[in-house]
Design an enzyme around this catalytic site. Structure first.
Site, PDB file in Angstrom:
ATOM      1  N   GLY A   1       0.826  -1.195   0.000  1.00 26.24           N
ATOM      2  CA  GLY A   1       0.000   0.000   0.000  1.00 26.24           C
ATOM      3  C   GLY A   1       0.862   1.248   0.000  1.00 26.24           C
ATOM      4  O   GLY A   1       2.002   1.224   0.481  1.00 26.24           O
TER       5      GLY A   1
ATOM      6  N   GLN B   1       2.948  10.085   0.930  1.00 22.90           N
ATOM      7  CA  GLN B   1       4.272   9.445   1.054  1.00 22.90           C
ATOM      8  C   GLN B   1       5.177   9.750  -0.144  1.00 22.90           C
ATOM      9  O   GLN B   1       6.375   9.520  -0.087  1.00 22.90           O
ATOM     10  CB  GLN B   1       4.125   7.925   1.217  1.00 22.90           C
ATOM     11  CG  GLN B   1       3.527   7.537   2.559  1.00 22.90           C
ATOM     12  CD  GLN B   1       3.311   6.041   2.642  1.00 22.90           C
ATOM     13  OE1 GLN B   1       2.317   5.523   2.151  1.00 22.90           O
ATOM     14  NE2 GLN B   1       4.263   5.332   3.237  1.00 22.90           N
TER      15      GLN B   1
ATOM     16  N   CYS C   1       5.803  -0.089   7.078  1.00 21.65           N
ATOM     17  CA  CYS C   1       5.397   1.112   6.354  1.00 21.65           C
ATOM     18  C   CYS C   1       6.583   1.556   5.506  1.00 21.65           C
ATOM     19  O   CYS C   1       7.713   1.578   6.004  1.00 21.65           O
ATOM     20  CB  CYS C   1       5.018   2.210   7.342  1.00 21.65           C
ATOM     21  SG  CYS C   1       4.598   3.765   6.528  1.00 21.65           S
ATOM     22  N   LEU C   2       6.330   1.880   4.253  1.00 17.68           N
ATOM     23  CA  LEU C   2       7.440   2.265   3.376  1.00 17.68           C
ATOM     24  C   LEU C   2       8.118   3.549   3.847  1.00 17.68           C
ATOM     25  O   LEU C   2       9.251   3.821   3.475  1.00 17.68           O
ATOM     26  CB  LEU C   2       6.951   2.415   1.927  1.00 17.68           C
ATOM     27  CG  LEU C   2       6.475   1.103   1.281  1.00 17.68           C
ATOM     28  CD1 LEU C   2       5.951   1.353  -0.122  1.00 17.68           C
ATOM     29  CD2 LEU C   2       7.606   0.077   1.255  1.00 17.68           C
TER      30      LEU C   2
ATOM     31  N   HIS D   1      -4.411   1.383   7.416  1.00 18.24           N
ATOM     32  CA  HIS D   1      -3.072   1.981   7.502  1.00 18.24           C
ATOM     33  C   HIS D   1      -2.941   3.144   6.512  1.00 18.24           C
ATOM     34  O   HIS D   1      -2.491   4.231   6.876  1.00 18.24           O
ATOM     35  CB  HIS D   1      -2.027   0.892   7.218  1.00 18.24           C
ATOM     36  CG  HIS D   1      -0.610   1.373   7.216  1.00 18.24           C
ATOM     37  ND1 HIS D   1       0.330   0.945   8.119  1.00 18.24           N
ATOM     38  CD2 HIS D   1       0.031   2.252   6.395  1.00 18.24           C
ATOM     39  CE1 HIS D   1       1.478   1.555   7.864  1.00 18.24           C
ATOM     40  NE2 HIS D   1       1.331   2.344   6.814  1.00 18.24           N
ATOM     41  N   GLU D   2      -3.352   2.922   5.276  1.00 19.24           N
ATOM     42  CA  GLU D   2      -3.173   3.964   4.248  1.00 19.24           C
ATOM     43  C   GLU D   2      -4.121   5.146   4.478  1.00 19.24           C
ATOM     44  O   GLU D   2      -3.732   6.297   4.254  1.00 19.24           O
ATOM     45  CB  GLU D   2      -3.374   3.380   2.845  1.00 19.24           C
ATOM     46  CG  GLU D   2      -2.390   2.282   2.460  1.00 19.24           C
ATOM     47  CD  GLU D   2      -0.928   2.643   2.696  1.00 19.24           C
ATOM     48  OE1 GLU D   2      -0.570   3.837   2.599  1.00 19.24           O
ATOM     49  OE2 GLU D   2      -0.147   1.722   2.996  1.00 19.24           O
TER      50      GLU D   2
ATOM     51  N   HIS E   1      -2.719   7.539   6.866  1.00 23.20           N
ATOM     52  CA  HIS E   1      -1.724   8.448   6.284  1.00 23.20           C
ATOM     53  C   HIS E   1      -2.376   9.742   5.791  1.00 23.20           C
ATOM     54  O   HIS E   1      -1.772  10.809   5.856  1.00 23.20           O
ATOM     55  CB  HIS E   1      -1.028   7.785   5.089  1.00 23.20           C
ATOM     56  CG  HIS E   1       0.172   6.967   5.441  1.00 23.20           C
ATOM     57  ND1 HIS E   1       1.294   7.502   6.031  1.00 23.20           N
ATOM     58  CD2 HIS E   1       0.434   5.645   5.259  1.00 23.20           C
ATOM     59  CE1 HIS E   1       2.193   6.535   6.199  1.00 23.20           C
ATOM     60  NE2 HIS E   1       1.697   5.407   5.744  1.00 23.20           N
TER      61      HIS E   1
HETATM   62 NI    NI Z   1       2.585   3.520   5.686  1.00 19.33          NI
END
Ligand code: NI
Length: 172
Positions: free
Chosen positions: A46, A51, A94-95, A136-137, A140
């Protein structure tokens, strides 16, 4: 398509609240294509627009597992309209927090309303990894991060690691 640089913590842009998309034009389509390419290359399941530095309410997700074919989801202005009371811990990454994994408690299932790439309103009923990734996304988009779901002690440890990583990268 293009690979986009992913912003990592503690970059303050990750704390921004993203704005709703008003017009789904070519720039939105290109952004979503680039976000998917960037997510697959990372690799991740995701990615939210903030991000990659774009404060718009856009999320891409693909929780299909090998050998299943890719199943990319492009969500514009996603909103959780229902969540299961039942919750469970799941180890998340998480990236924007490379190599950090923490157990997070989230609803086991959610329903998410969103606009698809053609501006059609849709609802996805998700459970398992897809439900986790959606929560999660969507976090963000409101500047909420993985570390906000763990204890203060763990959060401090992770943020120290991220600052150290940032210093090392700056010194390269
Ligand atoms: Ni993340």
């Amino acid at each position: 398509m293009a690979l986009l640089p992913i912003i990592t913590a503690p970059d303050p842009r990750l704390r921004k609240t993203s704005q709703p998309v008003q017009t789904i034009d070519d720039s939105v389509h290109t952004l979503m294509a680039d976000m998917l390419e960037t997510m697959y290359a990372a690799p991740g399941v995701g990615l939210s627009a903030i991000q990659v530095g774009v404060a718009q309410r856009i999320v891409v997700i693909d929780t299909a597992k090998d050998p299943d074919p890719p199943a990319p989801l492009r969500l514009i202005n996603p909103e959780i309209i229902w969540r299961a009371e039942e919750a469970g811990p799941f180890e998340e990454g998480c990236l924007s927090f490379p190599d950090q994994f923490e157990e997070v408690e989230r609803s086991a299932a959610v329903h998410v309303q969103y606009l698809d790439a053609s501006g059609e309103s849709r609802v996805i009923e998700a459970e398992g990894l897809q439900a986790i990734a959606l929560q999660h996304e969507i976090d963000h988009l409101d500047g909420v991060l993985l570390v906000d779901h763990v204890s203060t002690i763990k959060r401090n440890i992770i943020m120290r690691r991220m600052k150290k990583l940032q210093r090392m990268q700056a010194a390269e």
